[in-house]
Design an enzyme around this catalytic site. Structure first.
Site, PDB file in Angstrom:
ATOM      1  N   SER A 178      26.270 106.530  34.681  1.00  0.00           N
ATOM      2  CA  SER A 178      25.912 105.577  33.911  1.00  0.00           C
ATOM      3  C   SER A 178      26.643 105.403  32.494  1.00  0.00           C
ATOM      4  O   SER A 178      28.159 104.769  32.847  1.00  0.00           O
ATOM      5  CB  SER A 178      24.886 106.709  32.588  1.00  0.00           C
ATOM      6  OG  SER A 178      24.432 106.038  31.325  1.00  0.00           O
ATOM      7  N   HIS A 205      23.689 102.893  35.988  1.00  0.00           N
ATOM      8  CA  HIS A 205      22.284 102.185  34.607  1.00  0.00           C
ATOM      9  C   HIS A 205      23.376 101.615  34.022  1.00  0.00           C
ATOM     10  O   HIS A 205      23.467 101.564  33.557  1.00  0.00           O
ATOM     11  CB  HIS A 205      22.075 102.961  33.859  1.00  0.00           C
ATOM     12  CG  HIS A 205      21.495 104.897  33.495  1.00  0.00           C
ATOM     13  ND1 HIS A 205      21.909 105.636  33.306  1.00  0.00           N
ATOM     14  CD2 HIS A 205      20.851 105.353  35.065  1.00  0.00           C
ATOM     15  CE1 HIS A 205      20.982 106.976  33.606  1.00  0.00           C
ATOM     16  NE2 HIS A 205      20.572 106.213  34.947  1.00  0.00           N
ATOM     17  N   ASP A 302      20.371 112.829  34.297  1.00  0.00           N
ATOM     18  CA  ASP A 302      19.851 112.215  35.331  1.00  0.00           C
ATOM     19  C   ASP A 302      20.210 112.089  36.190  1.00  0.00           C
ATOM     20  O   ASP A 302      21.873 112.490  36.443  1.00  0.00           O
ATOM     21  CB  ASP A 302      19.237 110.563  35.487  1.00  0.00           C
ATOM     22  CG  ASP A 302      18.926 109.509  36.316  1.00  0.00           C
ATOM     23  OD1 ASP A 302      18.346 110.144  36.871  1.00  0.00           O
ATOM     24  OD2 ASP A 302      19.468 108.743  36.121  1.00  0.00           O
TER      25      ASP A 302
END
Length: 370
Positions: A178, A205, A302
């Site tokens: 991310s 992401h 995540d």
């Protein structure tokens, strides 16, 4: 009190960003209209975080960012449009050292800025805690890309694509990332050797308008082929698949082949493309010993629990170490769960994957060449 320097040529955008931060509290804000004013504010205000527009008169955002990183590096969050051109420039900014980006709203600014208020607060807050990643610099990276592109075009005959693997032979490398990811991936993925025997699937992401641009950019940098994943695309050895932004991607199988398949963003997952959903799908489709999970820099958790499950079931996992992570959120959560076989700096991850794959190639193809 976090000191934030807002740099934008739009008075309305400056006002709204300033109001969001000041109403929330905990921020001291200074504004600048262009890059020249920003560099002056860098000295007089000494901000903890800078939000930086890209298109400005007198000195644009990329030029300003380069000066900041060369003279007094600070965490910078770019403010970018979602157009293809905006994506290209934003990815260049991330490679130059910016830690993250915020989508500049289209249409009525006052209405649309309020819709991304949470994103603004979260990203500015995270940036204040971020480690600044030193970039190679534009000219060095362009030379590197040119060299790798030439190598890809002139690859010798004995490094032709590997044979398609059967369902009982193929494995997969899953990479989740991310905040700070684009620059980190540009460091890790080009180090994967030609003839890498497993496919690599990356969940970064990122908005949907950015991922095709990012895939093309990585393809220019890497000796392996890099493409954006599309529906029912067969997983091939030595190909890197970038999950489409604003959606999720899962691994399944069709007939005798494993495939990667984009899916609408799942409501049970907070971030997209979801690393957790990708890894969970791989655990359903493949034996865990044929899964390698790599969790890189990023906010939140995540993928952490899913990759820990890969390790618990006999697969292998790598967490990026804290010192080389822009944000030690996702990899840190994997480490906290005891889910990392190895904790490595970004500079050593490709080498470790190559070493593991060298043994895999010897077993499957009868060769130890990397």
């Amino acid at each position: 009190m976090t000191k934030v320097l807002i740099v934008d040529d739009s008075a309305l955008m400056r006002r709204h960003l300033k109001e969001i931060l000041e109403v929330h509290g905990g921020f001291e804000v200074m504004v600048a209209r262009n890059g020249i004013e920003a560099l002056a504010g860098l000295e007089s205000f000494d901000p903890d975080v800078i939000t930086l527009d890209i298109n400005m008169p007198e000195m644009d955002g990329l030029t300003c960012l380069s000066r900041i990183m060369a003279t007094k590096p600070k965490p910078v969050v770019m403010v970018s449009s979602l157009t293809e051109t905006g994506a290209e420039v934003t990815l260049e900014a991330l490679a130059l050292g910016a830690v993250d980006f915020i989508h500049k709203p289209d249409g009525t600014i006052s209405l649309n800025v309020s819709r991304i208020e949470r994103e603004i607060l979260d990203k500015v807050t995270a940036a204040a805690k971020a480690r600044i990643r030193r970039s190679l610099g534009l000219s060095s990276r362009l030379r590197t890309a040119s060299d790798r592109g030439a190598a890809k075009r002139t690859r010798p005959a004995d490094s032709s694509p590997l044979p398609t693997l059967s369902l009982t032979e193929i494995g997969v490398v899953l990479i989740g990332v991310s905040t700070g990811g684009p620059g980190t991936l540009e460091e890790v993925l080009p180090g994967l050797s030609a003839g890498f025997p497993w496919p690599v699937v990356v969940a970064q992401h990122m908005p949907g308008s950015f991922t095709p641009v990012f895939a093309r950019r990585l393809n220019d940098l890497c000796p392996l082929t890099v493409i954006e994943a599309s529906a029912q695309m067969p997983l091939e050895p030595g190909v890197i698949y970038i999950a489409k932004g604003d959606a999720d991607v899962v691994i399944g199988h069709r007939a005798t082949r494993f495939v990667v398949n984009p899916m609408p963003a799942g409501p049970h997952y907070l971030w997209h493309p979801s690393v957790t959903r990708l890894v969970e799908s791989a655990l359903r489709a493949l034996p865990p010993e044929r899964i390698i999970g790599v969790l890189l820099t990023g906010m939140g958790d995540d993928g952490a629990e899913a990759m820990a499950e890969v390790k618990r079931r006999g697969g292998r996992t790598i967490a990026q170490d804290e010192a080389s992570s822009v944000i030690f959120g996702m990899p840190g959560e994997l480490v906290k769960r005891g889910g990392a076989n190895l904790v490595l700096p970004a500079s050593r991850i490709a080498g470790q994957l190559n070493a593991w794959m060298s043994r895999t190639k010897e077993t499957v193809y009868g060769t130890g060449q990397s």
